[in-house]
Design a protein around this motif. Structure first.
Motif, PDB file in Angstrom:
ATOM      1  N   ALA A  63       0.822  -1.209   0.000  1.00  0.00           N
ATOM      2  CA  ALA A  63       0.000   0.000   0.000  1.00  0.00           C
ATOM      3  C   ALA A  63       0.855   1.258   0.000  1.00  0.00           C
ATOM      4  N   LEU A  64       2.024   1.204   0.632  1.00  0.00           N
ATOM      5  CA  LEU A  64       2.898   2.371   0.653  1.00  0.00           C
ATOM      6  C   LEU A  64       3.348   2.732  -0.754  1.00  0.00           C
ATOM      7  N   ALA A  65       3.834   1.747  -1.505  1.00  0.00           N
ATOM      8  CA  ALA A  65       4.286   2.022  -2.875  1.00  0.00           C
ATOM      9  C   ALA A  65       3.133   2.474  -3.760  1.00  0.00           C
ATOM     10  N   VAL A  66       1.985   1.791  -3.658  1.00  0.00           N
ATOM     11  CA  VAL A  66       0.841   2.124  -4.509  1.00  0.00           C
ATOM     12  C   VAL A  66       0.317   3.529  -4.198  1.00  0.00           C
ATOM     13  N   VAL A  83      -7.509   4.528   2.554  1.00  0.00           N
ATOM     14  CA  VAL A  83      -8.461   5.321   1.785  1.00  0.00           C
ATOM     15  C   VAL A  83      -9.027   6.463   2.620  1.00  0.00           C
ATOM     16  N   ALA A  84      -9.177   6.254   3.910  1.00  0.00           N
ATOM     17  CA  ALA A  84      -9.762   7.283   4.775  1.00  0.00           C
ATOM     18  C   ALA A  84      -8.809   8.432   5.066  1.00  0.00           C
ATOM     19  N   ALA A  85      -7.520   8.275   4.771  1.00  0.00           N
ATOM     20  CA  ALA A  85      -6.531   9.291   5.117  1.00  0.00           C
ATOM     21  C   ALA A  85      -6.375  10.304   3.991  1.00  0.00           C
ATOM     22  N   GLU A  86      -6.035  11.531   4.353  1.00  0.00           N
ATOM     23  CA  GLU A  86      -5.763  12.560   3.346  1.00  0.00           C
ATOM     24  C   GLU A  86      -4.370  12.386   2.776  1.00  0.00           C
ATOM     25  N   HIS A  87      -3.393  12.148   3.653  1.00  0.00           N
ATOM     26  CA  HIS A  87      -2.017  11.913   3.217  1.00  0.00           C
ATOM     27  C   HIS A  87      -1.751  10.416   3.354  1.00  0.00           C
ATOM     28  N   ARG A  88      -2.079   9.679   2.321  1.00  0.00           N
ATOM     29  CA  ARG A  88      -2.127   8.223   2.421  1.00  0.00           C
ATOM     30  C   ARG A  88      -0.772   7.557   2.657  1.00  0.00           C
ATOM     31  N   PRO A  89       0.306   7.946   1.950  1.00  0.00           N
ATOM     32  CA  PRO A  89       1.586   7.287   2.235  1.00  0.00           C
ATOM     33  C   PRO A  89       2.037   7.447   3.691  1.00  0.00           C
ATOM     34  N   ALA A  90       1.868   8.651   4.255  1.00  0.00           N
ATOM     35  CA  ALA A  90       2.253   8.855   5.653  1.00  0.00           C
ATOM     36  C   ALA A  90       1.393   8.014   6.584  1.00  0.00           C
ATOM     37  N   ARG A  91       0.128   7.840   6.215  1.00  0.00           N
ATOM     38  CA  ARG A  91      -0.755   6.999   7.027  1.00  0.00           C
ATOM     39  C   ARG A  91      -0.312   5.541   6.988  1.00  0.00           C
ATOM     40  N   VAL A  92       0.212   5.093   5.861  1.00  0.00           N
ATOM     41  CA  VAL A  92       0.718   3.720   5.778  1.00  0.00           C
ATOM     42  C   VAL A  92       1.962   3.556   6.654  1.00  0.00           C
ATOM     43  N   VAL A  93       2.846   4.556   6.629  1.00  0.00           N
ATOM     44  CA  VAL A  93       4.029   4.491   7.494  1.00  0.00           C
ATOM     45  C   VAL A  93       3.608   4.443   8.956  1.00  0.00           C
ATOM     46  N   LEU A  94       2.587   5.213   9.314  1.00  0.00           N
ATOM     47  CA  LEU A  94       2.068   5.144  10.682  1.00  0.00           C
ATOM     48  C   LEU A  94       1.535   3.739  10.984  1.00  0.00           C
ATOM     49  N   GLY A  95       0.858   3.118  10.014  1.00  0.00           N
ATOM     50  CA  GLY A  95       0.378   1.758  10.220  1.00  0.00           C
ATOM     51  C   GLY A  95       1.513   0.777  10.450  1.00  0.00           C
ATOM     52  N   LEU A  96       2.625   0.949   9.745  1.00  0.00           N
ATOM     53  CA  LEU A  96       3.799   0.091   9.980  1.00  0.00           C
ATOM     54  C   LEU A  96       4.371   0.321  11.373  1.00  0.00           C
ATOM     55  N   ALA A  97       4.413   1.603  11.791  1.00  0.00           N
ATOM     56  CA  ALA A  97       4.910   1.895  13.138  1.00  0.00           C
ATOM     57  C   ALA A  97       3.997   1.287  14.199  1.00  0.00           C
ATOM     58  N   GLU A  98       2.686   1.333  13.985  1.00  0.00           N
ATOM     59  CA  GLU A  98       1.750   0.720  14.932  1.00  0.00           C
ATOM     60  C   GLU A  98       1.927  -0.797  14.976  1.00  0.00           C
ATOM     61  N   ASP A 108      14.619   2.857  12.431  1.00  0.00           N
ATOM     62  CA  ASP A 108      15.532   3.417  11.433  1.00  0.00           C
ATOM     63  C   ASP A 108      14.956   3.259  10.019  1.00  0.00           C
ATOM     64  N   ASN A 109      14.403   2.094   9.743  1.00  0.00           N
ATOM     65  CA  ASN A 109      13.796   1.889   8.427  1.00  0.00           C
ATOM     66  C   ASN A 109      12.557   2.756   8.230  1.00  0.00           C
ATOM     67  N   LEU A 110      11.778   2.941   9.292  1.00  0.00           N
ATOM     68  CA  LEU A 110      10.614   3.824   9.190  1.00  0.00           C
ATOM     69  C   LEU A 110      11.039   5.261   8.924  1.00  0.00           C
ATOM     70  N   ASP A 111      12.128   5.702   9.563  1.00  0.00           N
ATOM     71  CA  ASP A 111      12.644   7.042   9.303  1.00  0.00           C
ATOM     72  C   ASP A 111      13.090   7.179   7.840  1.00  0.00           C
ATOM     73  N   ARG A 112      13.710   6.139   7.309  1.00  0.00           N
ATOM     74  CA  ARG A 112      14.139   6.183   5.912  1.00  0.00           C
ATOM     75  C   ARG A 112      12.935   6.231   4.974  1.00  0.00           C
ATOM     76  N   LEU A 113      11.872   5.535   5.322  1.00  0.00           N
ATOM     77  CA  LEU A 113      10.656   5.619   4.513  1.00  0.00           C
ATOM     78  C   LEU A 113      10.084   7.039   4.531  1.00  0.00           C
ATOM     79  N   SER A 114      10.105   7.661   5.698  1.00  0.00           N
ATOM     80  CA  SER A 114       9.618   9.042   5.787  1.00  0.00           C
ATOM     81  C   SER A 114      10.482   9.992   4.959  1.00  0.00           C
ATOM     82  N   GLU A 115      11.784   9.744   4.928  1.00  0.00           N
ATOM     83  CA  GLU A 115      12.666  10.567   4.103  1.00  0.00           C
ATOM     84  C   GLU A 115      12.354  10.407   2.627  1.00  0.00           C
TER      85      GLU A 115
END
Length: 299
Positions: free
Chosen positions: A118-121, A146-161, A182-189
């Motif tokens: 979902a992050l890539a898509v 789908v419910a999020a406005e900023h969808r990629p960031a919401r996916v990263v949050l889902g991975l962190a959760e 560290d990997n989550l930070d790299r995804l955010s970058e």
């Protein structure tokens, strides 16, 4: 992106697809007609010489080279960011499959796989401004994205959760959690870098000034060459016009590497490659890779 076998040098002279010629052909036709008119109506009352225009042409070529280099830097940085997305997605999936103790259940493995897909898509479609087709994903992941406005960031949050949940269950130690972070930070970058490129074009004043100068130069060129070249003027003028207009057009394509022009990045194919990579690690059936179409264009 144009993906085709290396061609013989002679065939390369007549390549049509991806050469921007179809886009600029009407303009070249106009300048050809103008050059013919300049020869037919000469000599002209104003005394326009080749020397000053030659100096202007050198300066214009340097300016075009600067803008082209800037646009290609944006294109290449965008490609490196998507390469980093592939690397980090694989790394995160490897950690998820090997570090938790006890090992992930089938549902947990599917959840992290769907989140990485979902992050890539979602990043792909956010950059291109299109709708996100997430029907193939798990319903829980799809609803959150789908419910999020900023969808990629919401996916990263889902991975962190997901990582936090395993930590609270005592299945990940502090060192492993730090590695996941560290990997989550790299995804955010990666997300921030892509958004910076997509949201910050080359300053508009550069485009306007270059565009005006290119077309003014091409308009004046036939009148300067008529006296010395005669009826060879149209051929030389159109060739110079092709060089400058094509560079201007290619630069405009590369400036936005996430678009859908033939020379832009193949985001769909790179997204599918990331999906296939994480699904392969998870042992799931793989969707087919995306291949170039009959015109050698990989989207």
């Amino acid at each position: 992106m144009i993906v085709r076998p290396r061609m013989h040098w002679l065939r390369m002279l007549f390549v049509w697809r991806g050469s921007v010629v179809p886009r600029i052909l009407p303009r070249l036709g106009f300048f050809l007609a103008l050059a013919c008119l300049a020869v037919a109506t000469g000599p002209h009352p104003f005394n326009l010489r080749e020397g000053p225009l030659g100096l202007l042409g050198v300066a214009l070529a340097i300016f075009l080279g600067f803008r082209n280099s800037t646009a290609y830097d944006r294109f290449w940085e965008a490609r490196k960011l998507w390469g980093s997305l592939m690397i980090v997605s694989r790394s995160f999936m490897r950690q998820a499959l090997t570090h938790p103790s006890p090992a992930l259940s089938l549902e947990e493995r599917r959840e992290v796989t769907d989140l990485l897909r979902a992050l890539a898509v979602s990043l792909n479609h956010q950059l291109r401004g299109t709708s996100v087709p997430l029907d193939a994903l798990d319903s829980g992941v799809r609803e959150r994205v789908v419910a999020a406005e900023h969808r990629p960031a919401r996916v990263v949050l889902g991975l962190a959760e997901w990582v936090a949940r395993l930590r609270h269950q005592g299945r990940l130690g502090e060192v492993l959690v730090t590695s996941f972070d560290d990997n989550l930070d790299r995804l955010s970058e990666v997300l921030g870098g892509c958004e910076r490129i997509a949201g910050t074009p080359i300053p508009y004043v550069y485009s306007v000034m270059l565009h005006r100068t290119v077309y003014l130069y091409i308009l004046l060129l036939p009148f300067a060459l008529t006296g010395s070249l005669g009826w060879s003027t149209p051929l030389v003028s159109v060739f110079v016009a092709y060089t400058f207009i094509a560079l201007d057009t290619v630069t405009a394509e590369l400036e936005d590497p996430f678009g859908t022009e033939p020379n832009d990045l193949p985001l769909d194919a790179m997204t599918r490659a990331i999906e296939r990579s994480v699904m392969d690690l998870a042992g799931e059936p793989l969707p087919p890779p995306l291949l170039p179409d009959k015109d050698f264009v990989l989207t």
